[in-house]
Design a protein around this motif. Structure first.
Motif, mmCIF file in Angstrom:
data_model
loop_
_atom_site.group_PDB
_atom_site.id
_atom_site.type_symbol
_atom_site.label_atom_id
_atom_site.label_comp_id
_atom_site.label_asym_id
_atom_site.label_seq_id
_atom_site.Cartn_x
_atom_site.Cartn_y
_atom_site.Cartn_z
ATOM 1 N N VAL A 136 0.851 -1.186 0.000
ATOM 2 C CA VAL A 136 0.000 0.000 0.000
ATOM 3 C C VAL A 136 0.888 1.236 0.000
ATOM 4 C CG1 VAL A 136 -1.904 1.203 1.128
ATOM 5 C CG2 VAL A 136 -1.701 -1.278 1.377
ATOM 6 N N HIS A 137 0.706 2.073 -1.006
ATOM 7 C CA HIS A 137 1.433 3.332 -1.066
ATOM 8 C C HIS A 137 0.567 4.399 -0.379
ATOM 9 C CE1 HIS A 137 4.725 2.203 -3.937
ATOM 10 N NE2 HIS A 137 3.953 1.125 -3.942
ATOM 11 N N VAL A 138 1.113 4.965 0.683
ATOM 12 C CA VAL A 138 0.347 5.840 1.571
ATOM 13 C C VAL A 138 0.843 7.268 1.441
ATOM 14 C CG1 VAL A 138 -0.388 6.251 3.955
ATOM 15 C CG2 VAL A 138 0.083 3.902 3.174
ATOM 16 N N THR A 139 -0.098 8.195 1.309
ATOM 17 C CA THR A 139 0.252 9.618 1.349
ATOM 18 C C THR A 139 -0.234 10.207 2.666
ATOM 19 O OG1 THR A 139 -1.787 10.158 0.147
ATOM 20 C CG2 THR A 139 0.228 9.928 -1.147
ATOM 21 N N PHE A 140 0.493 11.232 3.132
ATOM 22 C CA PHE A 140 0.218 11.832 4.429
ATOM 23 C C PHE A 140 -0.023 13.339 4.272
ATOM 24 C CE2 PHE A 140 2.836 8.118 5.102
ATOM 25 C CZ PHE A 140 2.197 7.467 6.154
ATOM 26 N N ALA A 141 -0.670 13.911 5.271
ATOM 27 C CA ALA A 141 -0.934 15.351 5.241
ATOM 28 C C ALA A 141 0.352 16.149 5.290
ATOM 29 C CB ALA A 141 -1.846 15.734 6.406
ATOM 30 N N ASN A 142 1.346 15.680 6.037
ATOM 31 C CA ASN A 142 2.578 16.436 6.238
ATOM 32 C C ASN A 142 3.828 15.694 5.798
ATOM 33 O OD1 ASN A 142 1.147 18.618 7.505
ATOM 34 N ND2 ASN A 142 1.002 17.378 9.368
ATOM 35 N N GLY A 143 3.885 14.391 6.036
ATOM 36 C CA GLY A 143 5.093 13.629 5.727
ATOM 37 C C GLY A 143 5.161 13.189 4.275
ATOM 38 N N GLN A 144 6.301 12.623 3.905
ATOM 39 C CA GLN A 144 6.505 12.109 2.560
ATOM 40 C C GLN A 144 5.750 10.797 2.354
ATOM 41 O OE1 GLN A 144 8.303 13.653 -0.005
ATOM 42 N NE2 GLN A 144 8.144 15.331 1.491
ATOM 43 N N PRO A 145 5.353 10.484 1.131
ATOM 44 C CA PRO A 145 4.680 9.194 0.854
ATOM 45 C C PRO A 145 5.579 8.027 1.237
ATOM 46 C CG PRO A 145 4.469 10.685 -1.017
ATOM 47 C CD PRO A 145 5.451 11.327 -0.082
ATOM 48 N N ARG A 146 4.960 6.933 1.674
ATOM 49 C CA ARG A 146 5.700 5.739 2.065
ATOM 50 C C ARG A 146 4.925 4.496 1.636
ATOM 51 N NH1 ARG A 146 7.376 6.510 8.343
ATOM 52 N NH2 ARG A 146 8.236 4.432 7.986
ATOM 53 N N ARG A 147 5.657 3.381 1.538
ATOM 54 C CA ARG A 147 5.013 2.116 1.196
ATOM 55 C C ARG A 147 5.005 1.196 2.418
ATOM 56 N NH1 ARG A 147 5.418 -3.019 0.491
ATOM 57 N NH2 ARG A 147 7.515 -2.960 1.410
ATOM 58 N N PHE A 148 3.875 0.529 2.653
ATOM 59 C CA PHE A 148 3.756 -0.443 3.736
ATOM 60 C C PHE A 148 3.115 -1.716 3.181
ATOM 61 C CE2 PHE A 148 3.829 3.685 5.755
ATOM 62 C CZ PHE A 148 4.644 3.488 6.867
ATOM 63 N N ASP A 149 3.422 -2.830 3.813
ATOM 64 C CA ASP A 149 2.791 -4.085 3.393
ATOM 65 C C ASP A 149 1.304 -4.099 3.732
ATOM 66 O OD1 ASP A 149 5.068 -5.628 2.317
ATOM 67 O OD2 ASP A 149 5.832 -5.442 4.363
ATOM 68 N N LEU A 150 0.959 -3.575 4.917
ATOM 69 C CA LEU A 150 -0.426 -3.570 5.371
ATOM 70 C C LEU A 150 -0.718 -2.253 6.087
ATOM 71 C CD1 LEU A 150 -0.569 -7.153 6.957
ATOM 72 C CD2 LEU A 150 -1.311 -6.518 4.651
ATOM 73 N N VAL A 151 -2.004 -1.882 6.142
ATOM 74 C CA VAL A 151 -2.443 -0.688 6.865
ATOM 75 C C VAL A 151 -3.599 -1.074 7.776
ATOM 76 C CG1 VAL A 151 -3.450 1.620 6.689
ATOM 77 C CG2 VAL A 151 -1.716 0.882 5.033
ATOM 78 N N VAL A 152 -3.556 -0.603 9.017
ATOM 79 C CA VAL A 152 -4.621 -0.874 9.991
ATOM 80 C C VAL A 152 -5.199 0.448 10.473
ATOM 81 C CG1 VAL A 152 -5.231 -1.932 12.196
ATOM 82 C CG2 VAL A 152 -3.476 -2.994 10.742
ATOM 83 N N GLY A 153 -6.497 0.602 10.322
ATOM 84 C CA GLY A 153 -7.180 1.765 10.861
ATOM 85 C C GLY A 153 -7.596 1.500 12.296
ATOM 86 N N ALA A 154 -6.908 2.145 13.236
ATOM 87 C CA ALA A 154 -7.249 2.048 14.660
ATOM 88 C C ALA A 154 -7.509 3.461 15.158
ATOM 89 C CB ALA A 154 -6.118 1.389 15.439
ATOM 90 N N ASP A 155 -8.158 4.248 14.302
ATOM 91 C CA ASP A 155 -8.297 5.691 14.531
ATOM 92 C C ASP A 155 -9.704 6.108 14.941
ATOM 93 O OD1 ASP A 155 -8.913 4.826 11.968
ATOM 94 O OD2 ASP A 155 -8.150 6.597 10.949
ATOM 95 N N GLY A 156 -10.405 5.226 15.638
ATOM 96 C CA GLY A 156 -11.610 5.614 16.354
ATOM 97 C C GLY A 156 -12.884 5.713 15.545
ATOM 98 N N LEU A 157 -13.904 6.214 16.226
ATOM 99 C CA LEU A 157 -15.250 6.312 15.666
ATOM 100 C C LEU A 157 -15.265 7.024 14.324
ATOM 101 C CD1 LEU A 157 -18.375 6.116 15.930
ATOM 102 C CD2 LEU A 157 -18.274 8.229 17.293
ATOM 103 N N HIS A 158 -14.549 8.125 14.211
ATOM 104 C CA HIS A 158 -14.544 8.922 12.981
ATOM 105 C C HIS A 158 -13.307 8.584 12.134
ATOM 106 C CE1 HIS A 158 -17.850 11.058 14.760
ATOM 107 N NE2 HIS A 158 -17.111 11.446 15.785
#
Length: 408
Positions: A136-158
């Motif tokens: 998964v190629h991930v873009t961020f609001a502030n940091g540089q794009p990065r690649r990860f094997d997996l992404v987990v959303g543990a970011d709450g109700l919203h």
């Protein structure tokens, strides 16, 4: 080959998952929108199998040492007179090693246990997820794009990850036509590990408490209302909304509302659940409130997050690929999720009485409880659904990285 896994959210679910991922040989990174770890917060319970998860992490003694150590609770009338009292464990339906702790204290314990081996990125958040053959190629609001094997959303109700990977929040939101606001206020009641509850009017409850090692107090306002329109970024507008709901309701409500307006940690949200027919999409999955929020009324959100972190990391460590692991994670968690979410609707009726008659009956029963024949049997019947839900998961003994490294 050790997999790189990005976790969004550094409250409870995210750091708990980071602990177990490291335990199984993965390399976790946690990104958190807040500029630093959010300490403080409201009371949360750790029950049943979640206690065993914390015990397996070697953190149970530390969690117990940081417990709220509440002594009890009292229901008060509009003159402030106590009309019914309960000891803390009976009031919270806790049993055995079940414990209560401030959310922020638990978050700090988990952060301290993971920060040496986990990369934490504060003050940033995920803005884009692009799944490709290599991850998964991930873009961020502030940091540089990065690649990860997996992404987990543990970011709450919203959850922002849920919105990116599964679609708009409204598709998964189950509303209860109720709202809750919590903030820190001065301990003008001089409460010592004690809480006060006042049924201000039909459909409205005020709760004030002070925990161990705290100089201040927390004030919670619960109320019933049809879906309200408000700006989630407009904190002052939300404070006005809460104040309008409780205006002129007597007791110490006016003073608490005034203190709420000055609070720097004001929290406001609907009492609701997240209900999803699947927790994963490709290389992205959800954990805790992001995927299965049971609502504050259930009192089980923290336990679900802790148990979910254990199961997700364990399945990733033992399955041959992430697709099989995600499927096993959901298969294990689904009955546990459903049983704990089922608690919320019944619990909410007790938290926010919908009539003065029901509020009177409820407090009368609590006042008479010590004198009722078969008192222990009645309390056991009341506690049974919570106890069964809290233990509705059998924890597997997953193979650790010492015995088997995760496959690529």
């Amino acid at each position: 080959m050790t997999k790189t896994i990005l976790i969004s959210g550094a409250s409870v679910a995210g750091p708990a998952l980071a602990w177990w991922l490291h335990h199984h040989g993965f390399r976790p990174t946690v990104v958190e929108r807040a500029p630093s770890l959010r300490e403080g917060g409201y009371k949360v319970d750790i029950r049943g199998v979640a206690v065993d998860v914390v015990r397996r992490m070697g953190l149970l003694d530390e969690v117990h040492a940081a417990s709220t150590d509440m002594r009890g609770a009292a229901f008060v009338n509009k003159r402030g007179k106590e009309i019914a009292t309960l000891d803390a464990d009976t009031f919270g339906f806790r049993h055995g090693d079940d414990t209560e702790i401030l959310r922020g204290d638990l978050a700090k314990i988990l952060y301290d246990a993971t920060r040496e081996h986990t990369e934490y990125v504060f003050g940033d958040w995920i803005t884009g997820l692009d799944e490709r053959a290599d991850g998964v190629h991930v873009t961020f609001a502030n940091g540089q794009p990065r690649r990860f094997d997996l992404v987990v959303g543990a970011d709450g109700l919203h959850s922002g990850v849920r919105a990116l990977a599964f679609g708009p929040e409204e598709e998964y939101l189950r509303r209860f036509d109720a709202y809750i606001s919590i903030s820190t206020v001065p301990n003008t009641f001089e409460l010592d590990r004690w809480e006060l509850l006042h049924s201000a009017a039909a459909g409205k409850m005020v709760n004030v408490y002070s925990t161990a090692r705290a100089d201040d107090a927390k004030a919670a306002f619960w109320f019933s209302a049809p879906p309200l329109s408000y700006d989630r970024r407009d904190v002052d507008g939300q404070k006005d909304l809460v104040a309008g709901q409780f205006a002129g309701l007597g007791w110490e409500t006016a003073a608490l509302l005034e203190a709420m307006r000055e609070a720097g940690d004001f929290y406001f949200d609907p009492v609701c659940q997240i209900v999803m027919d699947r927790l994963s999409a490709g290389r992205v999955t959800l954990l805790g409130d992001a995927g299965y929020c049971p609502s504050p009324a259930s009192g089980q959100g923290t336990s679900l997050a802790l148990a979910g972190a254990y199961v997700l990391a364990g399945e990733l460590a033992t399955a041959g690929d992430h697709t099989s692991a995600f499927a096993a994670y959901e298969r294990e968690m689904r009955p546990y999720i459903e049983k704990n979410q089922a608690l919320a609707k019944t619990a909410l009726r007790g938290i926010i009485p919908q009539s003065r008659a029901f509020a009177w009956f409820n407090t009368r029963m609590i006042k008479l409880m010590p004198y009722l024949p078969g008192r222990n049997r009645v309390l056991e019947q009341m506690a049974r659904p919570i106890r069964e839900a809290a233990n509705a998961l059998v924890l597997k003994d997953f193979t650790s990285s010492a015995d088997r490294a995760p496959s690529s």
